[in-house]
Design a protein around this motif. Structure first.
Motif, PDB file in Angstrom:
ATOM      1  N   LEU A  11     -21.882  14.446 -16.154  1.00  0.00           N
ATOM      2  CA  LEU A  11     -22.555  13.644 -17.184  1.00  0.00           C
ATOM      3  C   LEU A  11     -21.578  12.730 -17.913  1.00  0.00           C
ATOM      4  CD1 LEU A  11     -25.310  15.757 -18.978  1.00  0.00           C
ATOM      5  CD2 LEU A  11     -25.538  14.032 -17.202  1.00  0.00           C
ATOM      6  N   GLU A  12     -20.374  13.203 -18.139  1.00  0.00           N
ATOM      7  CA  GLU A  12     -19.363  12.365 -18.792  1.00  0.00           C
ATOM      8  C   GLU A  12     -19.068  11.128 -17.955  1.00  0.00           C
ATOM      9  OE1 GLU A  12     -15.795  14.443 -19.961  1.00  0.00           O
ATOM     10  OE2 GLU A  12     -16.978  16.051 -20.877  1.00  0.00           O
ATOM     11  N   LYS A  13     -18.948  11.320 -16.638  1.00  0.00           N
ATOM     12  CA  LYS A  13     -18.674  10.188 -15.752  1.00  0.00           C
ATOM     13  C   LYS A  13     -19.831   9.195 -15.753  1.00  0.00           C
ATOM     14  CE  LYS A  13     -15.666  12.804 -12.716  1.00  0.00           C
ATOM     15  NZ  LYS A  13     -15.559  13.549 -11.472  1.00  0.00           N
ATOM     16  N   LEU A  14     -21.048   9.728 -15.668  1.00  0.00           N
ATOM     17  CA  LEU A  14     -22.219   8.851 -15.676  1.00  0.00           C
ATOM     18  C   LEU A  14     -22.354   8.145 -17.023  1.00  0.00           C
ATOM     19  CD1 LEU A  14     -24.727  11.156 -13.767  1.00  0.00           C
ATOM     20  CD2 LEU A  14     -23.824   8.962 -12.962  1.00  0.00           C
ATOM     21  N   GLY A  15     -22.084   8.872 -18.099  1.00  0.00           N
ATOM     22  CA  GLY A  15     -22.161   8.280 -19.431  1.00  0.00           C
ATOM     23  C   GLY A  15     -21.139   7.173 -19.613  1.00  0.00           C
ATOM     24  N   ALA A  16     -19.939   7.379 -19.116  1.00  0.00           N
ATOM     25  CA  ALA A  16     -18.902   6.353 -19.207  1.00  0.00           C
ATOM     26  C   ALA A  16     -19.302   5.112 -18.413  1.00  0.00           C
ATOM     27  CB  ALA A  16     -17.572   6.899 -18.704  1.00  0.00           C
ATOM     28  N   SER A  17     -19.894   5.346 -17.251  1.00  0.00           N
ATOM     29  CA  SER A  17     -20.356   4.224 -16.438  1.00  0.00           C
ATOM     30  C   SER A  17     -21.449   3.450 -17.171  1.00  0.00           C
ATOM     31  CB  SER A  17     -20.868   4.738 -15.092  1.00  0.00           C
ATOM     32  OG  SER A  17     -21.328   3.675 -14.301  1.00  0.00           O
ATOM     33  N   MET A  18     -22.367   4.182 -17.806  1.00  0.00           N
ATOM     34  CA  MET A  18     -23.451   3.535 -18.544  1.00  0.00           C
ATOM     35  C   MET A  18     -22.899   2.736 -19.725  1.00  0.00           C
ATOM     36  SD  MET A  18     -26.684   2.897 -18.757  1.00  0.00           S
ATOM     37  CE  MET A  18     -27.774   4.120 -18.060  1.00  0.00           C
ATOM     38  N   GLU A  19     -21.910   3.270 -20.418  1.00  0.00           N
ATOM     39  CA  GLU A  19     -21.318   2.545 -21.542  1.00  0.00           C
ATOM     40  C   GLU A  19     -20.690   1.231 -21.062  1.00  0.00           C
ATOM     41  OE1 GLU A  19     -21.654   3.094 -24.831  1.00  0.00           O
ATOM     42  OE2 GLU A  19     -23.040   4.641 -24.127  1.00  0.00           O
ATOM     43  N   GLY A  20     -20.044   1.277 -19.917  1.00  0.00           N
ATOM     44  CA  GLY A  20     -19.472   0.054 -19.359  1.00  0.00           C
ATOM     45  C   GLY A  20     -20.540  -0.973 -19.036  1.00  0.00           C
ATOM     46  N   LYS A  21     -21.660  -0.494 -18.506  1.00  0.00           N
ATOM     47  CA  LYS A  21     -22.771  -1.408 -18.181  1.00  0.00           C
ATOM     48  C   LYS A  21     -23.362  -2.007 -19.456  1.00  0.00           C
ATOM     49  CE  LYS A  21     -22.552  -0.448 -13.795  1.00  0.00           C
ATOM     50  NZ  LYS A  21     -21.913  -1.349 -12.874  1.00  0.00           N
ATOM     51  N   LYS A  22     -23.448  -1.208 -20.514  1.00  0.00           N
ATOM     52  CA  LYS A  22     -23.985  -1.724 -21.781  1.00  0.00           C
ATOM     53  C   LYS A  22     -23.096  -2.838 -22.324  1.00  0.00           C
ATOM     54  CE  LYS A  22     -26.229   2.539 -23.331  1.00  0.00           C
ATOM     55  NZ  LYS A  22     -26.162   3.622 -24.350  1.00  0.00           N
ATOM     56  N   GLU A  23     -21.784  -2.633 -22.240  1.00  0.00           N
ATOM     57  CA  GLU A  23     -20.853  -3.662 -22.696  1.00  0.00           C
ATOM     58  C   GLU A  23     -21.016  -4.938 -21.866  1.00  0.00           C
ATOM     59  OE1 GLU A  23     -16.823  -2.231 -22.944  1.00  0.00           O
ATOM     60  OE2 GLU A  23     -17.473  -0.408 -23.984  1.00  0.00           O
TER      61      GLU A  23
END
Length: 90
Positions: A11-23
């Motif tokens: 989940l941490e990896k997926l969350g980090a990926s999602m944060e990058g996409k949001k940026e």
């Protein structure tokens, strides 16, 4: 414990990926010349990540259920229901 570690790591990896996409989305939306195709592609990528997160949560619940006895399962699902109800209050 091992199930939880694996789950939270993923989940941490997926969350980090999602944060990058949001940026990236904010950057795209803030550009002078907006490219709707790029925005749509990014939206689809974000939807894919969200789908993966949902799959991981469901898989984790099913794996956790296997190691719990009937009483523990009942407690587990009661806690999940309470959490869902609490999140609706916001």
């Amino acid at each position: 414990e091992p199930l939880a570690r694996k789950f939270h790591s993923r989940l941490e990896k997926l969350g980090a990926s999602m944060e990058g996409k949001k940026e990236s989305l904010v950057d795209l939306l803030g550009q002078k010349d907006i490219d709707p195709a790029k925005i749509e592609d990014l939206r689809r990528e974000m939807a894919g990540i969200q789908d993966e997160i949902q799959k991981e949560v469901i898989e984790h619940i099913l794996e956790t259920r296997k190691v719990l006895d009937v009483g523990q399962q009942q407690q587990f699902f009661n806690l999940m229901r309470q959490s869902i109800l609490k999140s609706r209050e916001w």
